[in-house]
Design a protein around this motif. Structure first.
Motif, PDB file in Angstrom:
ATOM      1  N   PHE A  73       0.833  -1.208   0.000  1.00  0.00           N
ATOM      2  CA  PHE A  73       0.000   0.000   0.000  1.00  0.00           C
ATOM      3  C   PHE A  73       0.869   1.260   0.000  1.00  0.00           C
ATOM      4  CE2 PHE A  73      -1.927   3.148   2.976  1.00  0.00           C
ATOM      5  CZ  PHE A  73      -2.982   3.578   2.180  1.00  0.00           C
ATOM      6  N   ILE A  74       1.854   1.289   0.906  1.00  0.00           N
ATOM      7  CA  ILE A  74       2.708   2.485   1.027  1.00  0.00           C
ATOM      8  C   ILE A  74       3.477   2.726  -0.275  1.00  0.00           C
ATOM      9  CG2 ILE A  74       4.755   3.433   2.233  1.00  0.00           C
ATOM     10  CD1 ILE A  74       2.267   3.595   3.907  1.00  0.00           C
ATOM     11  N   VAL A  75       4.067   1.647  -0.821  1.00  0.00           N
ATOM     12  CA  VAL A  75       4.858   1.806  -2.060  1.00  0.00           C
ATOM     13  C   VAL A  75       3.944   2.271  -3.197  1.00  0.00           C
ATOM     14  CG1 VAL A  75       6.218   0.565  -3.800  1.00  0.00           C
ATOM     15  CG2 VAL A  75       6.636   0.153  -1.375  1.00  0.00           C
ATOM     16  N   SER A  76       2.732   1.690  -3.279  1.00  0.00           N
ATOM     17  CA  SER A  76       1.807   2.079  -4.352  1.00  0.00           C
ATOM     18  C   SER A  76       1.426   3.548  -4.238  1.00  0.00           C
ATOM     19  CB  SER A  76       0.519   1.254  -4.295  1.00  0.00           C
ATOM     20  OG  SER A  76       0.817  -0.103  -4.329  1.00  0.00           O
ATOM     21  N   VAL A  77       1.133   3.978  -3.022  1.00  0.00           N
ATOM     22  CA  VAL A  77       0.697   5.369  -2.847  1.00  0.00           C
ATOM     23  C   VAL A  77       1.858   6.335  -3.133  1.00  0.00           C
ATOM     24  CG1 VAL A  77      -0.146   7.073  -1.170  1.00  0.00           C
ATOM     25  CG2 VAL A  77      -1.140   4.782  -1.231  1.00  0.00           C
ATOM     26  N   LEU A  78       3.056   5.981  -2.629  1.00  0.00           N
ATOM     27  CA  LEU A  78       4.190   6.890  -2.844  1.00  0.00           C
ATOM     28  C   LEU A  78       4.569   6.964  -4.325  1.00  0.00           C
ATOM     29  CD1 LEU A  78       6.568   6.217   0.196  1.00  0.00           C
ATOM     30  CD2 LEU A  78       5.078   8.181  -0.226  1.00  0.00           C
ATOM     31  N   ALA A  79       4.735   5.763  -4.941  1.00  0.00           N
ATOM     32  CA  ALA A  79       5.152   5.758  -6.351  1.00  0.00           C
ATOM     33  C   ALA A  79       4.036   6.335  -7.234  1.00  0.00           C
ATOM     34  CB  ALA A  79       5.485   4.335  -6.784  1.00  0.00           C
ATOM     35  N   GLY A  80       2.787   5.895  -6.983  1.00  0.00           N
ATOM     36  CA  GLY A  80       1.656   6.409  -7.775  1.00  0.00           C
ATOM     37  C   GLY A  80       1.525   7.909  -7.595  1.00  0.00           C
ATOM     38  N   GLY A  81       1.722   8.378  -6.345  1.00  0.00           N
ATOM     39  CA  GLY A  81       1.584   9.809  -6.071  1.00  0.00           C
ATOM     40  C   GLY A  81       2.650  10.623  -6.802  1.00  0.00           C
ATOM     41  N   VAL A  82       3.913  10.189  -6.661  1.00  0.00           N
ATOM     42  CA  VAL A  82       5.016  10.970  -7.268  1.00  0.00           C
ATOM     43  C   VAL A  82       4.871  10.999  -8.805  1.00  0.00           C
ATOM     44  CG1 VAL A  82       7.513  10.982  -7.698  1.00  0.00           C
ATOM     45  CG2 VAL A  82       6.636  10.599  -5.379  1.00  0.00           C
ATOM     46  N   PHE A  83       4.730   9.796  -9.411  1.00  0.00           N
ATOM     47  CA  PHE A  83       4.688   9.767 -10.879  1.00  0.00           C
ATOM     48  C   PHE A  83       3.351  10.309 -11.408  1.00  0.00           C
ATOM     49  CE2 PHE A  83       8.037   6.568 -10.062  1.00  0.00           C
ATOM     50  CZ  PHE A  83       9.048   7.250 -10.724  1.00  0.00           C
ATOM     51  N   GLY A  84       2.281  10.106 -10.619  1.00  0.00           N
ATOM     52  CA  GLY A  84       0.982  10.652 -11.029  1.00  0.00           C
ATOM     53  C   GLY A  84       1.008  12.175 -11.053  1.00  0.00           C
ATOM     54  N   ILE A  85       1.603  12.777 -10.015  1.00  0.00           N
ATOM     55  CA  ILE A  85       1.673  14.251  -9.976  1.00  0.00           C
ATOM     56  C   ILE A  85       2.560  14.760 -11.111  1.00  0.00           C
ATOM     57  CG2 ILE A  85       2.584  16.209  -8.642  1.00  0.00           C
ATOM     58  CD1 ILE A  85       1.667  14.780  -6.110  1.00  0.00           C
ATOM     59  N   MET A  86       3.663  14.049 -11.326  1.00  0.00           N
ATOM     60  CA  MET A  86       4.589  14.448 -12.399  1.00  0.00           C
ATOM     61  C   MET A  86       3.855  14.453 -13.755  1.00  0.00           C
ATOM     62  SD  MET A  86       8.153  12.541 -12.894  1.00  0.00           S
ATOM     63  CE  MET A  86       9.176  12.719 -14.308  1.00  0.00           C
ATOM     64  N   ALA A  87       3.120  13.371 -14.020  1.00  0.00           N
ATOM     65  CA  ALA A  87       2.401  13.274 -15.301  1.00  0.00           C
ATOM     66  C   ALA A  87       1.306  14.334 -15.372  1.00  0.00           C
ATOM     67  CB  ALA A  87       1.796  11.875 -15.451  1.00  0.00           C
ATOM     68  N   TRP A  88       0.626  14.576 -14.261  1.00  0.00           N
ATOM     69  CA  TRP A  88      -0.476  15.533 -14.235  1.00  0.00           C
ATOM     70  C   TRP A  88       0.050  16.944 -14.513  1.00  0.00           C
ATOM     71  CZ3 TRP A  88      -2.618  19.885 -12.296  1.00  0.00           C
ATOM     72  CH2 TRP A  88      -4.010  20.008 -12.338  1.00  0.00           C
ATOM     73  N   ILE A  89       1.176  17.308 -13.883  1.00  0.00           N
ATOM     74  CA  ILE A  89       1.733  18.653 -14.107  1.00  0.00           C
ATOM     75  C   ILE A  89       2.173  18.792 -15.570  1.00  0.00           C
ATOM     76  CG2 ILE A  89       3.685  20.185 -13.546  1.00  0.00           C
ATOM     77  CD1 ILE A  89       3.473  19.187 -10.649  1.00  0.00           C
ATOM     78  N   GLY A  90       2.828  17.738 -16.089  1.00  0.00           N
ATOM     79  CA  GLY A  90       3.255  17.766 -17.496  1.00  0.00           C
ATOM     80  C   GLY A  90       2.057  17.961 -18.417  1.00  0.00           C
ATOM     81  N   LEU A  91       0.991  17.242 -18.131  1.00  0.00           N
ATOM     82  CA  LEU A  91      -0.203  17.343 -18.964  1.00  0.00           C
ATOM     83  C   LEU A  91      -0.815  18.746 -18.867  1.00  0.00           C
ATOM     84  CD1 LEU A  91      -2.105  15.727 -20.800  1.00  0.00           C
ATOM     85  CD2 LEU A  91      -3.438  15.146 -18.782  1.00  0.00           C
ATOM     86  N   ALA A  92      -0.826  19.305 -17.640  1.00  0.00           N
ATOM     87  CA  ALA A  92      -1.389  20.660 -17.465  1.00  0.00           C
ATOM     88  C   ALA A  92      -0.576  21.661 -18.302  1.00  0.00           C
ATOM     89  CB  ALA A  92      -1.374  21.036 -15.988  1.00  0.00           C
ATOM     90  N   ILE A  93       0.757  21.482 -18.338  1.00  0.00           N
ATOM     91  CA  ILE A  93       1.599  22.381 -19.150  1.00  0.00           C
ATOM     92  C   ILE A  93       1.234  22.215 -20.630  1.00  0.00           C
ATOM     93  CG2 ILE A  93       3.972  22.886 -19.909  1.00  0.00           C
ATOM     94  CD1 ILE A  93       4.924  21.992 -17.110  1.00  0.00           C
ATOM     95  N   LEU A  94       1.054  20.943 -21.051  1.00  0.00           N
ATOM     96  CA  LEU A  94       0.741  20.688 -22.468  1.00  0.00           C
ATOM     97  C   LEU A  94      -0.619  21.285 -22.848  1.00  0.00           C
ATOM     98  CD1 LEU A  94       1.975  16.990 -22.860  1.00  0.00           C
ATOM     99  CD2 LEU A  94       3.110  19.093 -23.627  1.00  0.00           C
TER     100      LEU A  94
END
Ligand code: HEM
Length: 245
Positions: free
Chosen positions: A89-110
Motif C-alpha cells: 500500500f505504502i509503495v503504491s501510494v508513494l510511487a503512484g503519487g510521485v509519478f501521477g503528480i509528475m504526469a499531471w503537471i506535465g499534462l497541465a503544461i501541455l
C-alpha cells in the motif's frame, strides 16, 4: 435492471471500447501507415513542450507500469516474497503519487500550451484538445484515489478494492468477465475506470496513435534536426523513412 446495468458497464462497454481500439489500430496500420504520427508541434513552440512533454511521458510510463503491477501481480505472490499488504500500500501510494503528480503537471503544461499559445492553438484540431482534456479528467480521478481515498481509508480498503478490480480485469482479458467483482468497488474507482474506456477507441483516430509505434525511443533519442543541403535531406531518420516508403 441492476444486473443489466452492471453487465453493460463492466462487460459490454469495455469490450466495445477495446474492440473499437483494436479494429481502428489494425485499419490505420494496414491502410494508412504513413499517417501514423504524434503530429509534433515542436516547430511551433519548444520551451513549454520540452518541460510538459518530458514530465508527462516519464510520469505516465511509470503510472502505467504501476497499473500493471497493481492489477496483475497477485497479492499471494507479494506475500510469498515477504511484501506485506501495508508495504504494498505504502509503495503504491508513494510511487503512484510521485509519478501521477509528475504526469499531471506535465499534462497541465501541455494543455496550457495548446490553448494559450496562439500558433499552437490555431493549428490544433478538435481531437488534439479532446484527448488532452480526457486524459486530464481520467488522471485527476486517478490521483484523487491515490492522494485522497487511499490516505483517508487506509491499506485494507485499498487492497480490497484493488483485489476486486484485479479479478474483474483479469477475467476481462481472459474472456470470462465477471461484473460482480465490481459491485462493491467504491464509486470513485469506478468513475476513473469507466471514463478511461472513452480513451481507448480514440487512440487510433488521434495523435495518441503514436503509442503503438515505439515511443520508448522518444525518451533518449537525439533531437531530429531537419535541414537540407542542395535539396537533399541530411537527416538519417528521415532518409530511413524515405527508403522505407
Ligand atoms: C482499465 C483501465 C484502468 C484501471 C483498471 C485503472 C485503475 C486505477 C486504480 C485502481 C488506481 C488507484 C490506485 C490507488 O488507489 O492508489 C488508479 C490510479 C491512477 N490512474 Fe488508473 N486505471 C485505468 C486506466 C488509466 C488510464 C488510461 C490512465 C491515464 C492515461 C490512468 C491514470 C491514473 C493515474 C494518473 C492514477 C494515479 C496515480 C497512480 O496511483 O498510479 N489510469 N488507476
Amino acid at each position: 435492471m441492476v444486473n443489466f446495468l452492471s453487465q453493460l458497464a463492466w462487460v459490454i462497454y469495455p469490450y466495445l471500447s477495446f474492440s473499437l481500439m483494436v479494429i481502428g489500430v489494425v485499419y490505420r496500420f494496414r491502410n494508412r501507415p504513413l499517417t501514423i504520427t504524434s503530429k509534433s508541434s515542436e516547430l511551433l513552440e519548444r520551451r513549454n513542450l520540452a518541460w510538459g512533454s518530458r514530465a508527462f511521458h516519464y510520469g505516465i510510463i511509470f503510472v502505467i507500469l504501476g497499473h500493471f503491477a497493481g492489477l496483475f501481480v497477485p497479492l499471494s505472490f507479494l506475500h510469498s516474497i515477504g511484501v506485506s499488504d501495508y508495504l504494498n500500500f505504502i509503495v503504491s501510494v508513494l510511487a503512484g503519487g510521485v509519478f501521477g503528480i509528475m504526469a499531471w503537471i506535465g499534462l497541465a503544461i501541455l494543455i496550457g500550451r495548446r490553448l494559450l499559445i496562439k500558433r499552437v492553438r490555431v493549428t490544433s484540431n478538435f481531437a488534439d484538445t479532446y484527448v488532452l482534456i480526457l486524459l486530464l479528467v481520467i488522471m485527476s480521478f486517478g490521483l484523487s484515489l491515490t492522494l485522497g481515498y487511499d490516505p483517508l481509508y487506509g491499506s485494507l480498503a485499498y487492497n480490497t478494492a484493488m483485489s476486486n478490480i484485479s479479478q474483474w480485469i483479469t477475467g476481462f482479458f481472459l474472456f470470462h468477465p465477471d461484473a460482480a467483482y465490481m459491485s462493491t468497488v467504491p464509486l470513485i474507482f469506478k468513475i476513473h475506470i469507466l471514463i478511461s474506456f472513452l480513451l481507448y477507441p480514440s487512440i487510433p483516430f488521434t495523435r495518441l496513435t503514436h503509442i503503438f509505434t515505439t515511443p520508448v525511443r522518444y525518451l533518449y533519442r537525439k533531437p531530429i534536426v531537419f535541414r537540407s543541403i542542395e535539396g537533399q535531406n541530411t537527416n538519417s531518420e528521415a532518409m530511413n523513412t524515405l527508403r522505407f516508403k
